[in-house]
Design a protein around this motif. Sequence first.
Motif, PDB file in Angstrom:
ATOM      1  N   GLU A 122       0.767  -1.222  -0.052  1.00  0.00           N
ATOM      2  CA  GLU A 122      -0.002  -0.147   0.151  1.00  0.00           C
ATOM      3  C   GLU A 122       0.922   1.256   0.128  1.00  0.00           C
ATOM      4  O   GLU A 122       0.435   2.166  -0.654  1.00  0.00           O
ATOM      5  CB  GLU A 122      -0.823   0.030   1.182  1.00  0.00           C
ATOM      6  CG  GLU A 122      -2.016  -1.021   0.950  1.00  0.00           C
ATOM      7  CD  GLU A 122      -3.085  -0.800   2.155  1.00  0.00           C
ATOM      8  OE1 GLU A 122      -2.937  -0.193   3.373  1.00  0.00           O
ATOM      9  OE2 GLU A 122      -4.018  -1.665   2.096  1.00  0.00           O
ATOM     10  N   SER A 123       1.838   1.377   0.833  1.00  0.00           N
ATOM     11  CA  SER A 123       2.683   2.544   0.856  1.00  0.00           C
ATOM     12  C   SER A 123       3.910   2.627  -0.135  1.00  0.00           C
ATOM     13  O   SER A 123       4.697   3.381   0.093  1.00  0.00           O
ATOM     14  CB  SER A 123       3.114   2.708   2.602  1.00  0.00           C
ATOM     15  OG  SER A 123       3.731   1.784   2.858  1.00  0.00           O
ATOM     16  N   ASP A 135      15.518   2.928   5.680  1.00  0.00           N
ATOM     17  CA  ASP A 135      15.304   4.124   5.072  1.00  0.00           C
ATOM     18  C   ASP A 135      13.928   4.209   4.734  1.00  0.00           C
ATOM     19  O   ASP A 135      13.253   3.285   4.656  1.00  0.00           O
ATOM     20  CB  ASP A 135      16.318   4.357   3.762  1.00  0.00           C
ATOM     21  CG  ASP A 135      17.663   4.181   4.070  1.00  0.00           C
ATOM     22  OD1 ASP A 135      18.187   4.652   5.090  1.00  0.00           O
ATOM     23  OD2 ASP A 135      18.429   3.800   3.166  1.00  0.00           O
ATOM     24  N   GLY A 136      13.329   5.392   5.256  1.00  0.00           N
ATOM     25  CA  GLY A 136      12.118   5.623   4.966  1.00  0.00           C
ATOM     26  C   GLY A 136      10.851   4.611   5.428  1.00  0.00           C
ATOM     27  O   GLY A 136      11.024   4.262   6.492  1.00  0.00           O
ATOM     28  N   TRP A 172      10.922  -4.231   4.818  1.00  0.00           N
ATOM     29  CA  TRP A 172      11.803  -4.730   3.661  1.00  0.00           C
ATOM     30  C   TRP A 172      13.248  -5.009   4.083  1.00  0.00           C
ATOM     31  O   TRP A 172      13.771  -4.228   4.882  1.00  0.00           O
ATOM     32  CB  TRP A 172      11.763  -3.906   2.423  1.00  0.00           C
ATOM     33  CG  TRP A 172      10.303  -3.603   2.188  1.00  0.00           C
ATOM     34  CD1 TRP A 172       9.244  -2.496   2.287  1.00  0.00           C
ATOM     35  CD2 TRP A 172       9.459  -4.234   1.406  1.00  0.00           C
ATOM     36  NE1 TRP A 172       8.423  -2.316   1.937  1.00  0.00           N
ATOM     37  CE2 TRP A 172       8.135  -3.636   1.207  1.00  0.00           C
ATOM     38  CE3 TRP A 172       9.588  -5.711   0.848  1.00  0.00           C
ATOM     39  CZ2 TRP A 172       7.177  -4.113   0.640  1.00  0.00           C
ATOM     40  CZ3 TRP A 172       8.485  -6.188   0.134  1.00  0.00           C
ATOM     41  CH2 TRP A 172       7.379  -5.533  -0.227  1.00  0.00           C
ATOM     42  N   PHE A 173      13.971  -6.075   3.300  1.00  0.00           N
ATOM     43  CA  PHE A 173      15.283  -6.109   3.557  1.00  0.00           C
ATOM     44  C   PHE A 173      16.139  -6.173   2.191  1.00  0.00           C
ATOM     45  O   PHE A 173      15.517  -6.229   1.227  1.00  0.00           O
ATOM     46  CB  PHE A 173      15.494  -7.679   3.905  1.00  0.00           C
ATOM     47  CG  PHE A 173      14.630  -7.881   5.152  1.00  0.00           C
ATOM     48  CD1 PHE A 173      15.206  -7.596   6.515  1.00  0.00           C
ATOM     49  CD2 PHE A 173      13.124  -8.357   5.213  1.00  0.00           C
ATOM     50  CE1 PHE A 173      14.403  -7.970   7.628  1.00  0.00           C
ATOM     51  CE2 PHE A 173      12.696  -8.513   6.290  1.00  0.00           C
ATOM     52  CZ  PHE A 173      13.372  -8.346   7.552  1.00  0.00           C
TER      53      PHE A 173
END
Length: 81
Positions: free
Chosen positions: A9-10, A42-43, A48-49
């Motif tokens: 979604e983002s 980050d962000g 996530w990896f």
Amino acid sequence: PQRASNLCESMPFSMVLLTVIPGAGHLEKAVHAQLAPTRNTDGKGREWFRTSLPNILHAVACALQSNANVNGLASSATGAE
């Protein structure tokens, strides 16, 4: 599929769901622990990896192998009984 949709979604991209392992959601923490050194910091993408698909598959396989019940058969951590 719902989890993949929520994760996307983002993000400015779509995910392709390759497989589902029914009843193994509790292993997500173990996979995340193995991949922790490669976590994106980050962000918004902290789910996530930054690692390769083979490394991710290895982490999933290790989590499944360490599970007390793999493919419906009881196993030990080493796989030897």
